[in-house]
Design a protein around this motif. Structure first.
Motif, PDB file in Angstrom:
ATOM      1  N   ARG A  27       0.830  -1.219   0.000  1.00 14.72           N
ATOM      2  CA  ARG A  27       0.000   0.000   0.000  1.00 14.72           C
ATOM      3  C   ARG A  27       0.854   1.255   0.000  1.00 14.72           C
ATOM      4  O   ARG A  27       0.614   2.206   0.737  1.00 14.72           O
ATOM      5  CB  ARG A  27      -0.976   0.002   1.172  1.00 14.72           C
ATOM      6  CG  ARG A  27      -2.084  -1.013   1.014  1.00 14.72           C
ATOM      7  CD  ARG A  27      -3.079  -0.979   2.152  1.00 14.72           C
ATOM      8  NE  ARG A  27      -3.579   0.342   2.476  1.00 14.72           N
ATOM      9  CZ  ARG A  27      -4.780   0.823   2.112  1.00 14.72           C
ATOM     10  NH1 ARG A  27      -5.598   0.074   1.422  1.00 14.72           N
ATOM     11  NH2 ARG A  27      -5.151   2.043   2.461  1.00 14.72           N
ATOM     12  N   SER A 158      -1.176  11.339   2.204  1.00 17.75           N
ATOM     13  CA  SER A 158      -0.603  10.936   3.484  1.00 17.75           C
ATOM     14  C   SER A 158      -1.653  10.561   4.527  1.00 17.75           C
ATOM     15  O   SER A 158      -1.354   9.824   5.459  1.00 17.75           O
ATOM     16  CB  SER A 158       0.318  12.023   4.031  1.00 17.75           C
ATOM     17  OG  SER A 158      -0.411  13.194   4.321  1.00 17.75           O
ATOM     18  N   LEU A 161      -2.017   6.745   4.791  1.00 18.21           N
ATOM     19  CA  LEU A 161      -0.805   5.955   5.008  1.00 18.21           C
ATOM     20  C   LEU A 161      -0.435   5.914   6.485  1.00 18.21           C
ATOM     21  O   LEU A 161      -0.637   6.890   7.202  1.00 18.21           O
ATOM     22  CB  LEU A 161       0.368   6.552   4.222  1.00 18.21           C
ATOM     23  CG  LEU A 161       0.218   6.673   2.717  1.00 18.21           C
ATOM     24  CD1 LEU A 161       1.421   7.402   2.140  1.00 18.21           C
ATOM     25  CD2 LEU A 161       0.035   5.322   2.078  1.00 18.21           C
ATOM     26  N   THR A 162       0.124   4.794   6.891  1.00 18.11           N
ATOM     27  CA  THR A 162       0.734   4.728   8.218  1.00 18.11           C
ATOM     28  C   THR A 162       2.072   5.471   8.139  1.00 18.11           C
ATOM     29  O   THR A 162       2.597   5.699   7.034  1.00 18.11           O
ATOM     30  CB  THR A 162       0.989   3.267   8.640  1.00 18.11           C
ATOM     31  OG1 THR A 162       1.996   2.714   7.779  1.00 18.11           O
ATOM     32  CG2 THR A 162      -0.286   2.428   8.587  1.00 18.11           C
ATOM     33  N   PRO A 163       2.663   5.816   9.267  1.00 21.25           N
ATOM     34  CA  PRO A 163       3.986   6.462   9.219  1.00 21.25           C
ATOM     35  C   PRO A 163       5.037   5.616   8.495  1.00 21.25           C
ATOM     36  O   PRO A 163       5.866   6.151   7.766  1.00 21.25           O
ATOM     37  CB  PRO A 163       4.343   6.670  10.697  1.00 21.25           C
ATOM     38  CG  PRO A 163       3.011   6.787  11.378  1.00 21.25           C
ATOM     39  CD  PRO A 163       2.109   5.826  10.633  1.00 21.25           C
ATOM     40  N   VAL A 164       4.990   4.312   8.656  1.00 20.58           N
ATOM     41  CA  VAL A 164       5.940   3.426   7.964  1.00 20.58           C
ATOM     42  C   VAL A 164       5.706   3.475   6.455  1.00 20.58           C
ATOM     43  O   VAL A 164       6.657   3.563   5.668  1.00 20.58           O
ATOM     44  CB  VAL A 164       5.825   1.975   8.499  1.00 20.58           C
ATOM     45  CG1 VAL A 164       6.604   0.995   7.637  1.00 20.58           C
ATOM     46  CG2 VAL A 164       6.300   1.912   9.946  1.00 20.58           C
ATOM     47  N   GLN A 165       4.455   3.423   6.041  1.00 22.37           N
ATOM     48  CA  GLN A 165       4.145   3.508   4.611  1.00 22.37           C
ATOM     49  C   GLN A 165       4.542   4.868   4.044  1.00 22.37           C
ATOM     50  O   GLN A 165       5.062   4.946   2.926  1.00 22.37           O
ATOM     51  CB  GLN A 165       2.658   3.259   4.370  1.00 22.37           C
ATOM     52  CG  GLN A 165       2.232   1.827   4.602  1.00 22.37           C
ATOM     53  CD  GLN A 165       0.718   1.677   4.618  1.00 22.37           C
ATOM     54  OE1 GLN A 165      -0.019   2.543   5.083  1.00 22.37           O
ATOM     55  NE2 GLN A 165       0.247   0.535   4.104  1.00 22.37           N
TER      56      GLN A 165
END
Length: 191
Positions: A27, A158, A161-165
């Motif tokens: 993702r 953004s 999205l997760t912070p990692v993504q």
């Protein structure tokens, strides 16, 4: 003519493989119209290639008025890329790489595909087309322009999205920008 068709097919294939094998399983986003189409896919399950076409139509209408040759080449490049993205979508999930390697590999494949097309004065449309028009007019590097536009698109996406993504998405667009810039860089004249 055959060379241009081969480049468009190769570029579209690289873009499709980068998206389907490496970006969508984690993702991750790309920038530009591809990024916007991926946002629509992640939010509502829309087909990525079809969304690219729909989102790019207003830009293509504007380009039709300015440069019909670029319009024809780019419209063809966008259709081939969009069709390959959707046609090869069953490949999603066939490669199970860690997110870091997927972000970099996907970005390098997408960037190389875009760069090949730009080198032959075609592209996948959308923001790539805008970057090419601006680059031609002002003698700027289209890879840098694409990187800047992509950063804006990532900012828009953004929120899903997760912070990692998000971190790995920035790695992806950095790899896209690098690969595109290398592909379109003109060789230096020998002294």
């Amino acid at each position: 003519m055959l060379c241009r068709h081969s480049v468009i097919l190769a570029g579209g294939l690289l873009i499709s493989l980068g998206i389907n094998l490496f970006l969508t399983p984690h993702r991750l986003l790309d920038g530009g119209m591809i990024g916007l189409a991926l946002i629509l896919r992640y939010l509502w399950g829309m087909k990525t290639g079809f969304s690219m076409i729909m989102l790019s139509l207003p830009i293509f209408l504007a380009v039709w008025m300015m440069d019909r040759r670029m319009f024809l080449n780019s419209f063809y490049g966008m259709l081939v890329s969009a069709w390959l993205i959707d046609w090869l979508s069953p490949l999603r999930g066939t490669i199970h790489w860690p997110i870091l390697f997927s972000a970099l590999s996907g970005g390098l494949l997408v960037g190389t595909g875009v760069g090949l097309m730009l080198r032959f004065k075609t592209c996948t449309g959308g923001t790539d087309l805008l970057a090419q028009l601006i680059a031609d007019r002002y003698q700027w590097n289209p890879g840098i322009l694409i990187f800047l536009i992509d950063a804006v698109i990532i900012g828009i996406g953004s929120f899903i999205l997760t912070p990692v993504q998000l971190f790995h998405t920035f790695l992806t667009i950095s790899a896209v920008g690098l690969a595109t810039s290398i592909c379109v860089k003109k060789p230096q004249a020998a002294l």
